[in-house]
Motif scaffolding. Structure first.
Motif, PDB file in Angstrom:
ATOM      1  N   SER A 541       0.844  -1.210   0.000  1.00 22.97           N
ATOM      2  CA  SER A 541       0.000   0.000   0.000  1.00 22.97           C
ATOM      3  C   SER A 541       0.874   1.253   0.000  1.00 22.97           C
ATOM      4  N   PHE A 542       0.254   2.400  -0.332  1.00 27.77           N
ATOM      5  CA  PHE A 542       0.955   3.689  -0.309  1.00 27.77           C
ATOM      6  C   PHE A 542       0.924   4.277   1.104  1.00 27.77           C
ATOM      7  N   TYR A 543       2.070   4.828   1.526  1.00 27.03           N
ATOM      8  CA  TYR A 543       2.170   5.512   2.808  1.00 27.03           C
ATOM      9  C   TYR A 543       2.922   6.823   2.590  1.00 27.03           C
ATOM     10  N   PRO A 544       2.441   7.922   3.117  1.00 26.81           N
ATOM     11  CA  PRO A 544       3.176   9.182   2.968  1.00 26.81           C
ATOM     12  C   PRO A 544       4.570   9.069   3.602  1.00 26.81           C
ATOM     13  N   TYR A 545       5.565   9.543   2.891  1.00 28.72           N
ATOM     14  CA  TYR A 545       6.935   9.501   3.401  1.00 28.72           C
ATOM     15  C   TYR A 545       7.086  10.451   4.583  1.00 28.72           C
ATOM     16  N   LEU A 546       7.901  10.005   5.520  1.00 29.02           N
ATOM     17  CA  LEU A 546       8.170  10.736   6.749  1.00 29.02           C
ATOM     18  C   LEU A 546       6.928  10.874   7.642  1.00 29.02           C
ATOM     19  N   THR A 547       6.119   9.826   7.644  1.00 27.06           N
ATOM     20  CA  THR A 547       5.086   9.693   8.658  1.00 27.06           C
ATOM     21  C   THR A 547       5.418   8.460   9.488  1.00 27.06           C
ATOM     22  N   LEU A 548       4.926   8.439  10.716  1.00 23.12           N
ATOM     23  CA  LEU A 548       5.141   7.268  11.549  1.00 23.12           C
ATOM     24  C   LEU A 548       4.410   6.062  10.962  1.00 23.12           C
ATOM     25  N   GLY A 549       3.296   6.338  10.263  1.00 28.00           N
ATOM     26  CA  GLY A 549       2.536   5.257   9.637  1.00 28.00           C
ATOM     27  C   GLY A 549       3.340   4.470   8.625  1.00 28.00           C
ATOM     28  N   GLU A 550       4.345   5.098   8.022  1.00 30.43           N
ATOM     29  CA  GLU A 550       5.195   4.388   7.071  1.00 30.43           C
ATOM     30  C   GLU A 550       5.886   3.204   7.744  1.00 30.43           C
ATOM     31  N   GLY A 551       6.016   3.300   9.069  1.00 24.94           N
ATOM     32  CA  GLY A 551       6.631   2.196   9.797  1.00 24.94           C
ATOM     33  C   GLY A 551       5.842   0.903   9.678  1.00 24.94           C
ATOM     34  N   ILE A 552       4.519   1.000   9.465  1.00 26.01           N
ATOM     35  CA  ILE A 552       3.698  -0.197   9.275  1.00 26.01           C
ATOM     36  C   ILE A 552       4.106  -0.903   7.985  1.00 26.01           C
ATOM     37  N   LYS A 553       4.291  -0.124   6.933  1.00 29.98           N
ATOM     38  CA  LYS A 553       4.730  -0.690   5.649  1.00 29.98           C
ATOM     39  C   LYS A 553       6.092  -1.382   5.814  1.00 29.98           C
ATOM     40  N   LEU A 554       7.018  -0.700   6.478  1.00 27.75           N
ATOM     41  CA  LEU A 554       8.354  -1.250   6.654  1.00 27.75           C
ATOM     42  C   LEU A 554       8.330  -2.500   7.521  1.00 27.75           C
ATOM     43  N   ALA A 555       7.471  -2.495   8.561  1.00 30.18           N
ATOM     44  CA  ALA A 555       7.352  -3.688   9.413  1.00 30.18           C
ATOM     45  C   ALA A 555       6.785  -4.855   8.613  1.00 30.18           C
ATOM     46  N   ALA A 556       5.855  -4.567   7.708  1.00 26.25           N
ATOM     47  CA  ALA A 556       5.292  -5.624   6.856  1.00 26.25           C
ATOM     48  C   ALA A 556       6.346  -6.170   5.895  1.00 26.25           C
ATOM     49  N   ILE A 557       7.156  -5.269   5.311  1.00 26.02           N
ATOM     50  CA  ILE A 557       8.229  -5.694   4.400  1.00 26.02           C
ATOM     51  C   ILE A 557       9.246  -6.553   5.140  1.00 26.02           C
ATOM     52  N   THR A 558       9.438  -6.264   6.437  1.00 28.87           N
ATOM     53  CA  THR A 558      10.450  -6.955   7.238  1.00 28.87           C
ATOM     54  C   THR A 558      10.196  -8.454   7.344  1.00 28.87           C
ATOM     55  N   PHE A 559       8.971  -8.908   7.094  1.00 26.73           N
ATOM     56  CA  PHE A 559       8.709 -10.350   7.102  1.00 26.73           C
ATOM     57  C   PHE A 559       9.558 -11.072   6.063  1.00 26.73           C
ATOM     58  N   GLY A 560       9.897 -10.347   4.979  1.00 25.49           N
ATOM     59  CA  GLY A 560      10.632 -11.025   3.917  1.00 25.49           C
ATOM     60  C   GLY A 560      11.950 -10.387   3.535  1.00 25.49           C
ATOM     61  N   LYS A 561      12.209  -9.162   4.005  1.00 27.10           N
ATOM     62  CA  LYS A 561      13.422  -8.463   3.605  1.00 27.10           C
ATOM     63  C   LYS A 561      14.060  -7.765   4.803  1.00 27.10           C
ATOM     64  N   ASP A 562      15.344  -7.452   4.670  1.00 27.36           N
ATOM     65  CA  ASP A 562      16.067  -6.663   5.660  1.00 27.36           C
ATOM     66  C   ASP A 562      15.938  -5.195   5.256  1.00 27.36           C
TER      67      ASP A 562
END
Length: 571
Positions: A541-562
């Motif tokens: 999904s799209f997340y505005p850059y430099l928001t704390l919400g972007e951390g959700i996207k990164l945490a989701a990506i972390t399941f498969g990537k560093d």
């Protein structure tokens, strides 16, 4: 063999007074179908009639009529009066008007907090006559008077003071702060008073069918209460919403030395020199940090091994480090067993983790924050047969029904999650289910919650311990805030975002966040759990850059990537 074989069945139609809505007809049907001899019941509040099929070998018409008359405030027209004996055969007409009086209502709500007001608002919308009886705290209950509103107001005031003396940026040197403690408490009281009036009393001020009483209510029977030991009131259905109060531990000398709770602490206009808080749950922790930042020396005594024991240790480790850095003393695995006064000092005798004993000296106040207990005592439950849990909470199902057909319960007095927003939903649900054939249930599986410390702790769904206990195949992704651009830009990387997914479905089943303003993230994660959003969906999904919400996207990506090896805005 067929069910009706060897039965002499008869069906008769009765006119029934006292019904005002579909909930009334549902109530009669439910109780009658439990009556020995009744085969089926079909009651319609609009026509005022009920059709009953019964086995004449087990009951006659008189017993049938008496069975209807024994339910709530309903009466069979051209039947037997409620005050007549079972042997009476007289035909007496009982009109709806004569069956009603000023002490008889469609609904009685016991309590005056969020659950009670929500119930009253729903009842007014249904056109029900309602009596609300409240004792203890003022109308509005815990949240507005002594809970959510005053505590969050003081937390924000303390946060302002803290940022005036602390900076995350080397180039910014705070000049300090002047704290007018008495003015802070005065402003808090004005806010509480304004919201209590605006959000509670003004909301119901023009209700045509609501009567509000101050007084102590006790059950006389399942349809009747006695207020202040003298006045009787009856209703078709009753909602218990009496809330909860601080659970005061039975420790020698505690009552003699005197103590505060959040109720009395928040009204102190003179800033304490120091406080010792008994208990490190969310209430104790919020109080500790707020008063510490307002210039009070704070100590916490906790009988378990760490604060906020309901959460995993990685969360509490971050919080403990922050609190200790602010000068808050935390004594885990300490158990107070005696209090005594020596001059102006309070001596707290404690058992220590190593088995020895010690004396802790408190020159200011003792604050008890050792959890809450439901307000279920002295309500005359022995006259209503309501089932309670071992902790004294009213046992309800997902429809807010108790074991007594016409009695419902909502809010902190029940065995449900103790939040103001759950209480409001429960009050509404209780009234809907009491007076409607269409029953609704409450699902807490995606319930969001927040602890308003700094950093904030927030959660929704289950954590990894709960997932393992339920046998769900799961995987955990944990992203430290040092990998979130917003946190780096703010130079505040305290905490992390943790996601729990079902490995078979890829659906998000839980989330935990500890971060500055982390509570602002949890609703999105709650909705993802509720509607079965997959981790893949979150990652793409799209997340505005430099928001704390972007951390959700990164945490989701972390399941498969560093993510430490990805560029900004990477996917």
């Amino acid at each position: 063999m067929r069910d009706n074989e060897n039965k002499d069945l008869k069906t008769i139609s009765l006119e029934i007074s006292g019904m005002t809505c579909s909930g009334c007809s549902s109530h009669i049907e439910k109780d009658m179908n439990k009556t020995n001899g009744i085969v089926s019941s079909n009651v319609n509040h609009e026509t005022g009639k009920g059709e009953f099929t019964f086995d004449t070998n087990k009951m006659g018409k008189e017993e049938l009529i008496n069975a209807v008359n024994s339910i709530g405030n309903y009466s069979v027209v051209n039947g037997i009066k409620k005050e007549d004996s079972f042997s009476s055969t007289s035909d007496t007409t009982i009109s709806k008007e004569s069956n009603k009086n000023k002490n008889q209502f469609d609904l009685i709500v016991i309590g005056g907090g969020s659950a009670a007001f929500s119930a009253a608002i729903k009842a007014e919308g249904l056109g029900l006559t309602t009596l609300m009886v409240n004792a203890g705290l003022e109308f509005g209950g815990t949240c507005v008077n002594v809970g959510c509103v005053p505590s969050k107001n003081l937390i924000r005031a303390a946060e302002t003071a803290y940022h005036a003396t602390h900076s995350n940026f080397k180039g910014i040197k705070p000049r300090g702060v002047d704290i007018d403690f008495k003015q802070i408490i005065k402003d808090k009281k004005e806010l509480v008073s304004a919201l209590q009036q605006q959000k509670y009393m003004d909301v119901v001020s023009d209700f045509e069918n609501l009567t509000m009483l101050k007084g102590w209510a006790e059950f006389a029977d399942k349809n009747t209460i006695i207020v202040n030991g003298k006045d009787k009131y009856s209703a078709t259905n009753i909602v218990i919403a009496t809330g909860a109060t601080t659970n005061i531990p039975n420790i020698e000398g505690l009552n003699e030395v005197g103590y505060l709770t959040n109720v009395s602490l928040f009204d102190l206009e003179e800033k304490p020199i120091s406080i010792t808080i008994m208990g490190a749950g969310y209430i104790g922790l919020e109080i500790a940090q707020a008063y510490s930042r307002l210039g009070v020396k704070v100590r916490i005594i906790e009988f378990t091994d760490r604060p906020l024991r309901t959460q995993t240790s990685d969360i509490t480790d971050v919080l403990v480090e922050q609190m200790k850095s602010e000068g808050i003393e935390i004594l885990p695995n300490f158990r107070a067993f005696k209090f005594e006064k020596k001059g102006n000092d309070t001596i707290i005798h404690c058992n220590c983790p190593d088995g020895s004993t010690t004396q802790v000296i408190e020159k200011g106040h003792i604050v008890v924050a050792t959890g809450t207990k439901p307000n279920t005592t002295k309500l005359g439950f022995e006259n209503s047969d309501i089932n309670l849990t071992k902790s004294g909470h009213i046992l309800v199902n997902e429809k807010m029904e108790t074991n007594v057909s016409n009695i419902y319960a909502a809010g902190d007095v029940t065995n449900t999650p103790p939040f103001v927003y759950t209480a409001a939903t429960e009050g509404n649900t209780a009234v809907n289910n009491a007076f409607s054939l269409s029953k609704s249930s409450i699902d807490y599986s995606s319930l969001p919650w927040v602890v308003f410390t700094d950093p904030q702790i927030a959660g929704a769904g289950m954590d990894e311990i709960e997932a393992e206990a339920k046998g769900i195949p799961f995987e955990v992704s944990k992203l430290d805030l040092k990998h979130v651009p917003r946190a780096l830009a703010a130079q505040d990387t305290r905490g992390f975002i943790k996601l729990i997914r079902n490995t078979e479905t890829d659906k998000l089943i839980g989330a935990r966040v500890i971060a500055p303003e982390g509570g602002e993230l949890i609703q999105q994660l709650s909705m993802a759990i509720k509607f079965g959003i997959t981790v893949k969906d979150l990652a793409e999904s799209f997340y505005p850059y430099l928001t704390l919400g972007e951390g959700i996207k990164l945490a989701a990506i972390t399941f498969g990537k560093d993510v430490s090896k990805l560029s900004c805005c990477a996917s």
